[in-house]
Motif scaffolding. Sequence first.
Motif, mmCIF file in Angstrom:
data_model
loop_
_atom_site.group_PDB
_atom_site.id
_atom_site.type_symbol
_atom_site.label_atom_id
_atom_site.label_comp_id
_atom_site.label_asym_id
_atom_site.label_seq_id
_atom_site.Cartn_x
_atom_site.Cartn_y
_atom_site.Cartn_z
ATOM 1 N N LEU A 37 52.972 50.234 36.650
ATOM 2 C CA LEU A 37 53.656 49.506 37.723
ATOM 3 C C LEU A 37 52.660 49.047 38.787
ATOM 4 O O LEU A 37 52.788 47.949 39.337
ATOM 5 C CB LEU A 37 54.746 50.372 38.339
ATOM 6 C CG LEU A 37 55.976 50.606 37.481
ATOM 7 C CD1 LEU A 37 56.932 51.581 38.167
ATOM 8 C CD2 LEU A 37 56.685 49.307 37.173
ATOM 9 N N GLY A 38 51.664 49.855 39.079
ATOM 10 C CA GLY A 38 50.631 49.457 40.036
ATOM 11 C C GLY A 38 49.855 48.249 39.563
ATOM 12 O O GLY A 38 49.566 47.336 40.334
ATOM 13 N N VAL A 39 49.515 48.202 38.292
ATOM 14 C CA VAL A 39 48.795 47.053 37.727
ATOM 15 C C VAL A 39 49.664 45.806 37.777
ATOM 16 O O VAL A 39 49.194 44.713 38.120
ATOM 17 C CB VAL A 39 48.324 47.364 36.286
ATOM 18 C CG1 VAL A 39 47.843 46.113 35.583
ATOM 19 C CG2 VAL A 39 47.241 48.420 36.301
ATOM 20 N N ILE A 40 50.960 45.949 37.477
ATOM 21 C CA ILE A 40 51.870 44.797 37.520
ATOM 22 C C ILE A 40 51.985 44.258 38.945
ATOM 23 O O ILE A 40 51.889 43.048 39.187
ATOM 24 C CB ILE A 40 53.248 45.174 36.952
ATOM 25 C CG1 ILE A 40 53.149 45.387 35.434
ATOM 26 C CG2 ILE A 40 54.289 44.110 37.278
ATOM 27 C CD1 ILE A 40 54.393 45.956 34.810
ATOM 28 N N TYR A 44 50.778 40.613 40.399
ATOM 29 C CA TYR A 44 51.718 39.745 41.124
ATOM 30 C C TYR A 44 51.150 39.360 42.485
ATOM 31 O O TYR A 44 51.193 38.191 42.884
ATOM 32 C CB TYR A 44 53.054 40.471 41.276
ATOM 33 C CG TYR A 44 54.065 39.751 42.131
ATOM 34 C CD1 TYR A 44 54.724 38.621 41.665
ATOM 35 C CD2 TYR A 44 54.355 40.184 43.417
ATOM 36 C CE1 TYR A 44 55.645 37.956 42.441
ATOM 37 C CE2 TYR A 44 55.266 39.528 44.202
ATOM 38 C CZ TYR A 44 55.912 38.418 43.718
ATOM 39 O OH TYR A 44 56.811 37.761 44.500
ATOM 40 N N TRP A 45 50.602 40.328 43.223
ATOM 41 C CA TRP A 45 50.056 40.060 44.542
ATOM 42 C C TRP A 45 48.873 39.101 44.447
ATOM 43 O O TRP A 45 48.745 38.177 45.252
ATOM 44 C CB TRP A 45 49.645 41.368 45.202
ATOM 45 C CG TRP A 45 49.070 41.191 46.563
ATOM 46 C CD1 TRP A 45 49.740 40.972 47.727
ATOM 47 C CD2 TRP A 45 47.674 41.177 46.890
ATOM 48 N NE1 TRP A 45 48.860 40.836 48.757
ATOM 49 C CE2 TRP A 45 47.586 40.961 48.270
ATOM 50 C CE3 TRP A 45 46.520 41.346 46.144
ATOM 51 C CZ2 TRP A 45 46.360 40.895 48.920
ATOM 52 C CZ3 TRP A 45 45.305 41.282 46.794
ATOM 53 C CH2 TRP A 45 45.240 41.065 48.176
ATOM 54 N N LEU A 46 48.002 39.323 43.462
ATOM 55 C CA LEU A 46 46.851 38.434 43.301
ATOM 56 C C LEU A 46 47.273 37.013 42.949
ATOM 57 O O LEU A 46 46.703 36.044 43.459
ATOM 58 C CB LEU A 46 45.907 38.978 42.222
ATOM 59 C CG LEU A 46 45.028 40.148 42.631
ATOM 60 C CD1 LEU A 46 44.264 40.686 41.432
ATOM 61 C CD2 LEU A 46 44.073 39.747 43.737
ATOM 62 N N LEU A 47 48.264 36.877 42.080
ATOM 63 C CA LEU A 47 48.722 35.534 41.719
ATOM 64 C C LEU A 47 49.335 34.826 42.916
ATOM 65 O O LEU A 47 49.124 33.630 43.113
ATOM 66 C CB LEU A 47 49.727 35.612 40.573
ATOM 67 C CG LEU A 47 49.135 35.972 39.207
ATOM 68 C CD1 LEU A 47 50.255 36.116 38.179
ATOM 69 C CD2 LEU A 47 48.139 34.931 38.762
ATOM 70 N N ARG A 48 50.074 35.535 43.745
ATOM 71 C CA ARG A 48 50.641 34.907 44.945
ATOM 72 C C ARG A 48 49.563 34.590 45.959
ATOM 73 O O ARG A 48 49.602 33.565 46.628
ATOM 74 C CB ARG A 48 51.713 35.793 45.563
ATOM 75 C CG ARG A 48 52.969 35.805 44.747
ATOM 76 C CD ARG A 48 54.141 36.409 45.460
ATOM 77 N NE ARG A 48 54.298 35.947 46.811
ATOM 78 C CZ ARG A 48 55.260 35.133 47.218
ATOM 79 N NH1 ARG A 48 56.114 34.675 46.348
ATOM 80 N NH2 ARG A 48 55.361 34.788 48.467
ATOM 81 N N PHE A 52 48.680 30.690 42.549
ATOM 82 C CA PHE A 52 49.019 30.273 41.196
ATOM 83 C C PHE A 52 50.521 30.059 41.127
ATOM 84 O O PHE A 52 51.296 30.974 41.334
ATOM 85 C CB PHE A 52 48.585 31.345 40.191
ATOM 86 C CG PHE A 52 48.879 30.982 38.774
ATOM 87 C CD1 PHE A 52 48.123 30.041 38.121
ATOM 88 C CD2 PHE A 52 49.919 31.573 38.099
ATOM 89 C CE1 PHE A 52 48.386 29.709 36.808
ATOM 90 C CE2 PHE A 52 50.200 31.251 36.796
ATOM 91 C CZ PHE A 52 49.429 30.312 36.155
ATOM 92 N N HIS A 53 50.955 28.827 40.845
ATOM 93 C CA HIS A 53 52.375 28.499 40.838
ATOM 94 C C HIS A 53 52.912 28.223 39.449
ATOM 95 O O HIS A 53 53.997 27.716 39.300
ATOM 96 C CB HIS A 53 52.646 27.288 41.727
ATOM 97 C CG HIS A 53 52.276 27.534 43.150
ATOM 98 N ND1 HIS A 53 52.952 28.421 43.948
ATOM 99 C CD2 HIS A 53 51.289 27.036 43.914
ATOM 100 C CE1 HIS A 53 52.403 28.437 45.143
ATOM 101 N NE2 HIS A 53 51.390 27.607 45.154
ATOM 102 N N GLY A 54 52.176 28.487 38.433
ATOM 103 C CA GLY A 54 52.660 28.247 37.087
ATOM 104 C C GLY A 54 51.780 27.248 36.356
ATOM 105 O O GLY A 54 51.056 26.468 36.950
#
Length: 135
Positions: A37-40, A44-48, A52-54
Amino acid sequence: MDNLLGTNASAVSPMNLPVADTGQTILVTLGYLCLLLGVIFLAYWLLRKLGFHGMSTQGGKAAPRLVSRLMLGNRQSVAVIRYRETDLVIGVTEERISLLKEFDADQSTNEEDPRPAPKTFAAILKRTKRNEEQG
């Protein structure tokens, strides 16, 4: 009776039962779950954070961007969309989207007006009205 069955009572070993779990496997499983869960959440935080929008959307100046929006009713609003170097004022209702006004976007400042470009919806409309009165 053991002789009737053909087995010797002394040769039969007691049944080996599994050792009782002390909770170590549960703790290891919970540890791996927390790590996953920490890796997920980190991904997520890094992508935001990196924006990165897709894969299918194009970023940059070519993509339409919502500048401001004013809600008028339950499902009605007026929005300013910046597409390339043009600001579009659109009306949005439940049934349709209508183009109300189109004008050139001021990127940072206006030549006559050294103030930065407005960020609120009302300021954008005032700037547009002032530009129409001048030109």
